[in-house]
Design an enzyme around this catalytic site. Structure first.
Site, short mmCIF file in Angstrom:
data_model
loop_
_atom_site.label_atom_id
_atom_site.label_comp_id
_atom_site.label_asym_id
_atom_site.label_seq_id
_atom_site.Cartn_x
_atom_site.Cartn_y
_atom_site.Cartn_z
N LYS A 14 0.83 -1.22 0.00
CA LYS A 14 0.00 0.00 0.00
C LYS A 14 0.86 1.26 0.00
CE LYS A 14 -2.29 -1.06 3.80
NZ LYS A 14 -1.73 -2.35 4.21
N ARG A 89 -9.75 0.51 8.95
CA ARG A 89 -9.27 -0.83 9.27
C ARG A 89 -10.24 -1.61 10.14
NH1 ARG A 89 -3.40 -0.05 8.65
NH2 ARG A 89 -2.23 -1.87 9.33
P1 ADP Z 1 1.14 -2.21 7.90
O1 ADP Z 1 -0.14 -2.15 7.14
O2 ADP Z 1 2.30 -2.63 7.03
O3 ADP Z 1 1.05 -3.01 9.16
P2 ADP Z 1 0.79 0.53 8.80
O4 ADP Z 1 1.84 1.58 8.78
O5 ADP Z 1 -0.45 0.76 7.99
O6 ADP Z 1 1.55 -0.76 8.36
O7 ADP Z 1 0.33 0.27 10.31
C1 ADP Z 1 1.24 0.03 11.36
C2 ADP Z 1 0.49 -0.13 12.69
O8 ADP Z 1 -0.18 1.12 13.00
C3 ADP Z 1 -0.62 -1.17 12.71
O9 ADP Z 1 -0.14 -2.46 13.00
C4 ADP Z 1 -1.54 -0.62 13.83
O10 ADP Z 1 -1.00 -0.90 15.11
C5 ADP Z 1 -1.44 0.89 13.63
N1 ADP Z 1 -2.52 1.40 12.74
C6 ADP Z 1 -2.32 1.95 11.50
N2 ADP Z 1 -3.50 2.31 10.96
C7 ADP Z 1 -4.47 1.97 11.87
C8 ADP Z 1 -5.89 2.07 11.90
N3 ADP Z 1 -6.58 2.59 10.87
N4 ADP Z 1 -6.54 1.60 12.99
C9 ADP Z 1 -5.87 1.10 14.03
N5 ADP Z 1 -4.54 0.95 14.07
C10 ADP Z 1 -3.83 1.39 13.00
#
Ligand code: ADP
Length: 191
Positions: A14, A89
C-alpha cells in the site's frame, strides 16, 4: 473530489503504490500508519499510547485514528481528493469515514484491494524490517499478530464496501510497475 481507499494486508504494498498514485492523480495521501509514526517520533501523548499497541501488532483504538483522520481532512480543505492508506481498518472506522465524507459530499469512489499470499507478505515484511527502522517489522511473532488482526478485524471492511459495489480486487504480486499499472487501469475506469 475523488477519494480512493487502498486496501490490503500488512506488506501488500500500500505504501509503495500510494506514493506513485498520489503523484499521478494529484491526491493527498492519508496513511494512519504514517500519522501514528509521526506522533511517536514527536513523542506526543498520543504517540506514546500508540507505540506500545503497535509494537504488539494490535490495532490502535478507533477513536484515536478517527480523530486523526478527521483533523487531516479539515487541514486539507482544498485537496482534489484523498488516498486513504491503512484506513479504515475496522467496520466502525469505515462508518465514521462515510459520515465525515458525507459532510463534504465527497464519497469513496472505489476501494482498491491488493491481494498477496501470506508467505509473500511475511517475506516482504521481514525484508523491509532490515532497513525500515520499524520495530514492528523485525519480529515474526509481531508480523503474524498484525496479519491475524487483519483477518479478525480488517477483512470485514471489504464486506462493508462490497455492499455499495465499490470493491475492486487487484493482484498485488509481480513488479511494482505491473501492480501500479493494474491499479491505474481500474482507477481510470472510474475517474
Ligand atoms: P502495515 O499495514 O504494514 O502493518 P501501517 O503503517 O499501515 O503498516 O500500520 C502500522 C500499525 O499502525 C498497525 O499495526 C496498527 O497498530 C497501527 N494502525 C495503522 N492504521 C491503523 C488504523 N486505521 N486503525 C488502528 N490501528 C492502526
Amino acid at each position: 473530489m475523488f477519494n480512493l481507499i487502498l486496501f490490503g494486508p500488512p506488506g501488500s504494498g500500500k505504501g509503495t503504490q500510494s506514493e506513485k498514485l498520489i503523484a499521478k492523480y494529484g491526491l493527498k495521501h492519508l496513511s494512519t500508519g504514517d500519522l501514528l509514526r509521526s506522533e511517536i517520533s514527536r513523542q506526543t501523548p498520543l504517540g506514546k499510547e500508540a507505540k506500545s499497541i503497535m509494537d504488539k501488532g494490535q490495532l490502535v483504538p478507533d477513536e484515536v485514528v478517527i480523530g486523526m483522520i478527521s483533523s487531516a481532512l479539515d487541514a486539507n480543505p482544498d485537496a482534489r481528493g484523498f488516498l486513504f492508506d491503512g484506513f479504515p481498518r475496522t467496520a466502525a472506522q469505515a462508518e465514521a469515514l462515510d459520515k465525515l465524507l458525507e459532510l463534504k459530499e465527497a464519497p469513496i469512489a472505489a476501494m482498491l484491494a491488493l491481494e498477496v499470499s501470506e508467505d509473500e507478505l511475511i517475506k516482504r515484511l521481514l525484508k523491509r524490517g532490515e532497513t525500515s527502522g520499524r520495530s514492528d517489522d523485525t519480529n515474526e511473532v509481531v508480523i503474524r499478530a498484525r496479519i491475524t488482526e487483519y483477518h479478525n478485524k480488517t477483512a470485514v471492511v471489504a464486506d462493508y464496501y462490497k455492499k455499495f459495489d465499490k470493491v475492486v480486487m487487484v493482484k498485488g504480486e509481480g513488479t511494482i510497475d505491473e501492480i501500479f499499472s493494474r491499479l491505474c487501469t481500474e482507477i481510470d475506469k472510474r475517474a
